[in-house]
Design an enzyme around this catalytic site. Structure first.
Site, PDB file in Angstrom:
ATOM      1  CG  ASP A  30       7.602   3.801  -6.473  1.00 18.56           C
ATOM      2  OD1 ASP A  30       6.919   4.847  -6.531  1.00 18.56           O
ATOM      3  OD2 ASP A  30       7.914   3.242  -5.405  1.00 18.56           O
TER       4      ASP A  30
ATOM      5  CE  LYS B 207      10.894   4.305  -3.312  1.00 17.90           C
ATOM      6  NZ  LYS B 207      10.146   4.431  -2.070  1.00 17.90           N
TER       7      LYS B 207
ATOM      8  N   GLY C  22      10.103  -0.387   1.297  1.00 15.27           N
ATOM      9  CA  GLY C  22       9.949   1.055   1.050  1.00 15.27           C
ATOM     10  C   GLY C  22      11.125   1.635   0.288  1.00 15.27           C
TER      11      GLY C  22
ATOM     12  N   PRO D 130      16.624  -4.798   0.406  1.00 18.10           N
ATOM     13  CG  PRO D 130      16.856  -4.069   2.607  1.00 18.10           C
ATOM     14  CD  PRO D 130      17.276  -3.748   1.203  1.00 18.10           C
TER      15      PRO D 130
HETATM   16  O1  C5P Z   1       1.628   0.830  -8.446  1.00 20.64           O
HETATM   17  P1  C5P Z   1       1.995  -0.226  -7.477  1.00 20.64           P
HETATM   18  O2  C5P Z   1       1.526  -1.592  -7.919  1.00 20.64           O
HETATM   19  O3  C5P Z   1       3.456  -0.238  -7.093  1.00 20.64           O
HETATM   20  O4  C5P Z   1       1.224   0.104  -6.140  1.00 20.64           O
HETATM   21  C1  C5P Z   1       1.043  -0.823  -5.101  1.00 20.64           C
HETATM   22  C2  C5P Z   1      -0.194  -0.436  -4.325  1.00 20.64           C
HETATM   23  O5  C5P Z   1       0.022   0.814  -3.666  1.00 20.64           O
HETATM   24  C3  C5P Z   1      -1.396  -0.206  -5.210  1.00 20.64           C
HETATM   25  O6  C5P Z   1      -2.105  -1.399  -5.392  1.00 20.64           O
HETATM   26  C4  C5P Z   1      -2.199   0.788  -4.421  1.00 20.64           C
HETATM   27  O7  C5P Z   1      -2.924   0.131  -3.420  1.00 20.64           O
HETATM   28  C5  C5P Z   1      -1.144   1.623  -3.734  1.00 20.64           C
HETATM   29  N1  C5P Z   1      -0.826   2.876  -4.455  1.00 20.64           N
HETATM   30  C6  C5P Z   1      -1.748   3.908  -4.457  1.00 20.64           C
HETATM   31  N2  C5P Z   1      -1.471   5.070  -5.125  1.00 20.64           N
HETATM   32  C7  C5P Z   1      -0.282   5.238  -5.753  1.00 20.64           C
HETATM   33  C8  C5P Z   1       0.665   4.199  -5.753  1.00 20.64           C
HETATM   34  C9  C5P Z   1       0.352   3.026  -5.086  1.00 20.64           C
HETATM   35  O8  C5P Z   1      -2.839   3.791  -3.870  1.00 20.64           O
HETATM   36  N3  C5P Z   1      -0.029   6.393  -6.391  1.00 20.64           N
END
Ligand code: C5P
Length: 310
Positions: free
Chosen positions: A151, A26, A113, A109
């Site tokens: 995500d 994405k 991001g 990759p």
């Molecule tokens: O949810 P996910 O494990 O993919 O998120 C990775 C990191 O990104 C989280 O541990 C958090 O530090 C940060 N994050 C956040 N707020 C979000 C999504 C991600 O702070 N809405």
């Protein structure tokens, strides 16, 4: 939730007891961080679109009841892998005696991001639901997806969507994509960025409200190109400042002729939209001669089959 039924194109393909599924990357057209929450996450408003850069996942049965993963990138074959965790979650809840081997052909990759790990997890959830004919409602799937990552809910259906909350409140948008963004170059600088670190280092002065995301949503609903100033990513300023490789790559993209360059997610991948294939290709070739990893891609709706009409 939307599109609870999978179209033909999105169905995992099964043959001889083996199941193949694609997991698309994405980009973020907008990424507004609204504020920090008590649980440590951040409230977001982001408009995301799947693109046709994808990992291929093959699921096959194994004798015992384990879940095993083998990846073309050796370092991903570990217990933290989200595709593996997705399969373990499904097995734990619904099919404790089923074993499965996950072969992960990685093209997206890593830590870039582009949502590759999250997309792999969503693809495994959808594929196992279909392959093992599991009685999972859309809200069961959503619960499992959010427990794997912020995500992951978006990737259950992909396409173009506004995601809010932690990312789990997904509103599908009409599949419109502006002609001036027909082709997308994705440039991945040769560094990795930790999402958690980028969130942690974001000063509150870079927070925004959801104005940009709402404006982009309104524009695409009206089948109009969003205003360039609304293609806003809260992380862009700090990532360009903290990672000189990203700033250099951005300057090189602009220098090579990209009219617009934006950061995807927390980076480091940059995307640049083009209206003409030949022009996009020339810019890609120029950047490749400079040693950059650059993909030529386009917006894709996993449900759409082989013909896409925006
Ligand atoms: O949810 P996910 O494990 O993919 O998120 C990775 C990191 O990104 C989280 O541990 C958090 O530090 C940060 N994050 C956040 N707020 C979000 C999504 C991600 O702070 N809405």
């Amino acid at each position: 939730m939307h599109n609870a039924r999978m179209s033909h194109a999105q169905r995992a393909q099964t043959s001889d007891g083996v199941c193949f599924v694609r997991a698309y990357a994405k980009i973020n057209l907008t990424l507004d961080v609204l504020g920090r929450r008590a649980d440590g996450y951040h409230d977001l408003a982001t408009v995301m679109q799947t693109v046709d850069l994808y990992d291929t996942i093959c699921l096959s049965p194994i004798e015992d009841s384990r879940v095993q993963l083998v990846s073309t990138i050796a370092e991903l074959s570990n217990d933290d892998n989200l595709a593996l965790r997705a399969a373990q979650l499904v097995r734990q809840r619904l099919a404790p005696r089923q074993g499965v081997l996950i072969e992960l052909y990685k093209r997206i990759p890593v830590a870039a991001g582009l949502g590759g790990g999250s997309s792999d997890a969503a693809a495994v959830l959808r594929a196992l639901q279909q392959w093992w004919q599991l009685p999972l409602s859309p809200s069961d799937l959503l619960d499992m997806a959010i427990s794997l990552g912020s995500d992951v809910p978006f990737f259950l259906n992909g396409g173009l969507a506004l995601c809010e909350g932690r990312g789990e409140r997904v509103t599908a948008l009409a599949p419109y994509w502006p002609g001036s963004m027909r082709w997308l170059l994705l440039l991945k600088p040769a560094i990795r960025v930790s999402t958690a670190a980028v969130f942690r280092n974001l000063p509150s002065s870079d927070y925004s409200d959801d104005t940009h995301s709402r404006a982009v949503r309104a524009a695409v609903n009206a089948r109009q190109m969003p205003r360039l100033e609304d293609l806003h990513n809260c992380f862009e300023r700090s990532v360009l400042e903290d990672y000189p490789e990203v700033a250099r790559a951005r300057a090189d993209l602009l220098q090579a002729g990209a009219p617009v360059v934006r950061l995807s997610g927390t980076g480091p991948t940059l995307f640049a939209p083009f209206s003409e294939l030949s022009y996009a290709r020339r810019v890609q070739e120029q950047l490749q001669t400079q040693g950059y990893e650059v993909y030529l891609s386009r917006a894709i709706h996993p449900n759409e089959g082989i013909v896409s009409i925006y």
